[in-house]
Write a protein that holds these residues in place. Structure first.
Motif, PDB file in Angstrom:
ATOM      1  N   SER A   1      -3.621   1.487   7.454  1.00 64.64           N
ATOM      2  CA  SER A   1      -3.701   0.035   7.573  1.00 64.64           C
ATOM      3  C   SER A   1      -3.910  -0.421   9.003  1.00 64.64           C
ATOM      4  O   SER A   1      -3.980  -1.613   9.245  1.00 64.64           O
TER       5      SER A   1
ATOM      6  N   GLN B   1       0.828  -1.213   0.000  1.00 64.13           N
ATOM      7  CA  GLN B   1       0.000   0.000   0.000  1.00 64.13           C
ATOM      8  C   GLN B   1       0.866   1.269   0.000  1.00 64.13           C
ATOM      9  O   GLN B   1       0.431   2.323   0.447  1.00 64.13           O
TER      10      GLN B   1
ATOM     11  N   ARG C   1      -5.985  -5.563   5.116  1.00 65.05           N
ATOM     12  CA  ARG C   1      -4.909  -5.465   4.122  1.00 65.05           C
ATOM     13  C   ARG C   1      -4.144  -6.783   4.025  1.00 65.05           C
ATOM     14  O   ARG C   1      -3.727  -7.188   2.932  1.00 65.05           O
TER      15      ARG C   1
END
Length: 366
Positions: free
Chosen positions: A354, A79, A326
């Motif tokens: 996250s 990410q 995630r």
């Protein structure tokens, strides 16, 4: 740690030899003076404890820490285009923890046998260990300060500043840690101790220098970061409780839990180190029973401290809602690389932290 206890043992031998007027540890000379000097304390109990306890513990922490922090880094890097400042700090924290546990197999061998890796690896392993020890504490302090500015003063230090500011902050932290570890690069070496019939990785300066380094580690690696965290979160919680910011309290749940875990894991070790420092300075009387107890306590509490490197990923998994999401998405992506699988994950593109369900909310002013 094993390194500190073996240094102390070697220092006591040299101290005793100095009292006898013989720097080569030849106890056969100056026998008339030996009546007035007491021999160094035997270290058999603490060293036998280390040989039985530390190799198994360090091996376990090595495996768990590497897997856990590797998973955290993989989730964050997947990410990386949308990482918040908190995520960036936590990525560097995972890197610091992973690099720290990489040194544990070397210290496991040192505890079980002796230092067999030479002077070069002695310098690198010790410096790497201390760099990442300092980095973990300072990065947690940075996260605390960022949250403090955002919530208490409504100052968006990283979100509204240059995009590379958070990375520069992390680089500054690593630079400070490298400076703090310079004594390891300069003064550590593998030294053959004929009296102990073993090779030791130790500093080649007097005990007063080693005591000074322990004080530096205590202050810079624990007390100052802990004071920064305690102040920042006390102010944050006071503001949120007054404003009834329950949503932001939930958003900060993970970072508060991580800081509390840091304090609980490392406080016992540093209390034992403080007792050891006071004994070195003469503020506490030194005797063989107390010294052996301190050495064993240092081994046990240092193991508890190193567990913090493995604990952070578990905290993220159990407390961080978005981290679990995630992580699941990453596993799905690895198991099903087709574009069809990605289309089933509509939340993948959301620009959210996250780590908790509403971390981004904590960036906004009150």
């Amino acid at each position: 740690m094993v390194l500190e206890m073996r240094e102390r043992q070697e220092f006591q031998a040299s101290d005793f030899a100095l009292l006898l007027g013989n720097s080569s540890y030849d106890y056969g000379e100056n026998e008339s003076d030996s009546c007035c000097a007491s021999p160094p304390c035997p270290q058999d109990l603490s060293l036998n404890f280390d040989r039985a306890f530390l190799p198994a513990l360090y091996s376990l922490l090595f495996v768990l820490g590497l897997l856990g922090n590797g998973a955290v880094a993989a989730v964050l890097l997947s990410q990386r285009a949308v990482l918040s400042s908190t995520d960036t700090f936590l990525l560097h924290l995972a890197l610091a923890d992973a690099l720290l546990v990489l040194t544990l197999p070397l210290w496991a061998v040192d505890a079980a046998i002796q230092w067999v890796f030479g002077s070069g690896l002695c310098k690198v392993a010790s410096a790497l260990f201390n760099i990442n020890f300092y980095a973990g504490a300072l990065l947690l302090a940075c996260i605390s300060f960022d949250r403090y500015l955002s919530i208490v003063h409504a100052t968006q230090l990283y979100r509204r500043g240059p995009p590379g500011r958070v990375v520069l902050t992390c680089m500054a932290v690593w630079g400070i840690c490298l400076l703090l570890a310079l004594p390891d690069f300069i003064f550590l070496s593998a030294h053959r101790d004929e009296r102990l019939n073993a090779t030791l990785c130790q500093y080649n300066f007097p005990q007063v220098g080693r005591t000074a380094l322990r004080v530096l580690q205590l202050v810079a690696g624990f007390l100052l970061p802990l004071l920064v965290m305690a102040y920042c979160y006390a102010r944050i919680l006071a503001v949120l409780l007054v404003s009834r910011g329950q949503r932001r309290l939930r958003a900060m749940r993970l970072v508060v839990v991580v800081v509390v875990a840091f304090a609980l894991c490392w406080t016992p070790y540093h209390l034992v180190v403080l007792v050891d420092i006071l004994m070195d300075l003469g503020a506490l009387a030194r005797n063989c029973g107390r010294e052996s107890s301190v050495d064993i306590a240092k081994s046990v509490t240092s193991g508890l401290g190193y567990m913090h490197c493995c604990l952070n990923p578990l905290l993220y998994a159990f407390v961080g809602v978005k981290f679990r999401e995630r992580m699941w998405m990453l596993l799905m992506r690895l198991g099903c690389p087709n574009q069809r699988c990605h289309q089933r994950q509509p939340s993948a593109a959301r620009r959210e932290s996250s780590w908790s369900e509403t971390t981004e909310a904590s960036y906004s002013g009150l």
